[in-house]
Design a protein around this motif. Sequence first.
Motif, short mmCIF file in Angstrom:
data_model
loop_
_atom_site.label_atom_id
_atom_site.label_comp_id
_atom_site.label_asym_id
_atom_site.label_seq_id
_atom_site.Cartn_x
_atom_site.Cartn_y
_atom_site.Cartn_z
N LYS A 189 32.52 62.15 2.01
CA LYS A 189 32.91 61.16 3.02
C LYS A 189 31.65 60.43 3.47
N TYR A 190 31.71 59.07 3.48
CA TYR A 190 30.55 58.26 3.82
C TYR A 190 30.79 57.50 5.13
N PHE A 191 29.72 57.40 5.93
CA PHE A 191 29.74 56.59 7.13
C PHE A 191 28.59 55.58 7.04
N GLN A 192 28.92 54.30 6.97
CA GLN A 192 27.93 53.24 6.77
C GLN A 192 27.36 52.71 8.09
N GLY A 193 26.15 52.16 7.99
CA GLY A 193 25.57 51.39 9.09
C GLY A 193 25.57 52.09 10.43
N VAL A 194 25.31 53.39 10.44
CA VAL A 194 25.44 54.18 11.67
C VAL A 194 24.51 53.71 12.80
N PRO A 195 23.23 53.40 12.53
CA PRO A 195 22.36 53.02 13.67
C PRO A 195 22.85 51.81 14.46
N ARG A 196 23.56 50.90 13.81
CA ARG A 196 24.02 49.68 14.48
C ARG A 196 25.51 49.71 14.80
N ALA A 197 26.14 50.85 14.57
CA ALA A 197 27.58 50.95 14.84
C ALA A 197 27.83 50.93 16.35
N THR A 198 28.93 50.32 16.75
CA THR A 198 29.32 50.29 18.16
C THR A 198 29.87 51.66 18.56
N ASP A 199 30.01 51.87 19.86
CA ASP A 199 30.60 53.11 20.34
C ASP A 199 32.01 53.29 19.81
N GLN A 200 32.73 52.18 19.73
CA GLN A 200 34.10 52.24 19.21
C GLN A 200 34.10 52.64 17.74
N GLU A 201 33.19 52.07 16.96
CA GLU A 201 33.11 52.42 15.55
C GLU A 201 32.72 53.88 15.36
N ARG A 202 31.80 54.34 16.18
CA ARG A 202 31.39 55.74 16.08
C ARG A 202 32.53 56.68 16.45
N ALA A 203 33.29 56.32 17.45
CA ALA A 203 34.44 57.14 17.84
C ALA A 203 35.44 57.23 16.69
N GLN A 204 35.65 56.09 16.00
CA GLN A 204 36.56 56.09 14.85
C GLN A 204 36.00 56.95 13.72
N TYR A 205 34.69 56.88 13.51
CA TYR A 205 34.05 57.71 12.49
C TYR A 205 34.32 59.20 12.76
N LEU A 206 34.27 59.60 14.01
CA LEU A 206 34.49 61.00 14.34
C LEU A 206 35.94 61.42 14.10
N VAL A 207 36.86 60.49 14.36
CA VAL A 207 38.27 60.75 14.03
C VAL A 207 38.40 60.97 12.52
N GLU A 208 37.75 60.11 11.75
CA GLU A 208 37.81 60.22 10.29
C GLU A 208 37.15 61.50 9.80
N ALA A 209 36.10 61.94 10.49
CA ALA A 209 35.43 63.18 10.10
C ALA A 209 36.38 64.37 10.25
N ILE A 210 37.14 64.40 11.34
CA ILE A 210 38.11 65.48 11.53
C ILE A 210 39.20 65.42 10.46
#
Length: 222
Positions: free
Chosen positions: A160-181
């Motif tokens: 599973k890949y998460f792109q552009g993490v340093p510039r991701a918004t809080d909303q994008e990061r929250a979605q990434y964590l949902v996808e991680a689960i």
Amino acid sequence: MNILVIYAHPYDGSFCKGILDTVVPAMEARGANVKVKDLVKMNFDATMRPEDLKATVTKTYTAEVQQEQKDVLWADAIVTICPIWFGSVPGFLKAYFDKVFITGFGYDYTGGLLQNKRVFSLFTFGSKDPYLTLANQYKGIEYLWDNIFSMVGFKDIAVKYFQGVPRATDQERAQYLVEAIEFVDQIYDKKLGEIGQIGAGELLVKLVIEGKLVMPTVQIEE
């Protein structure tokens, strides 16, 4: 269900740490017995020492390696969490598998010795597409993972890949964590073998068993 989490990031404020702190409770909530290996905090020795290489013949492993091998055997699945640096995993994570999956424990001339296990890997990138695709970074990671985990007999290799993490918004990061689960939920929701291999590793092992291919071995000169 026994799950071994191998975490490879030196900074506790990283998004990788956020992934770790999210997926471990999620897996435990589904009944998993989870062991976390924070390679930096463990101060895992990433250098291949002469005694490590000699163990391919003697089977006499260091106490550090023995403990990790014991935990690998205990696990039904391995979850790895790490950033991608220079198109690959951190060197100390690769070194972990070099030392723990060494010839004689992970594989021998007959093929993989760690059968019917699974690996689920979460990777973070600083960059985004189209750069990642043009630079063959996905392919590089998948070829590496296929060579490591297919070689030792793992049945499923999922990434599973998460792109552009340093510039991701809080909303994008929250979605990434949902996808991680959702990603690690596959350990429960998918049967062994449903995800399968990334590449040619399983075919290579089959050819070895059929006597059409010889597995690589480490040469030790006394």
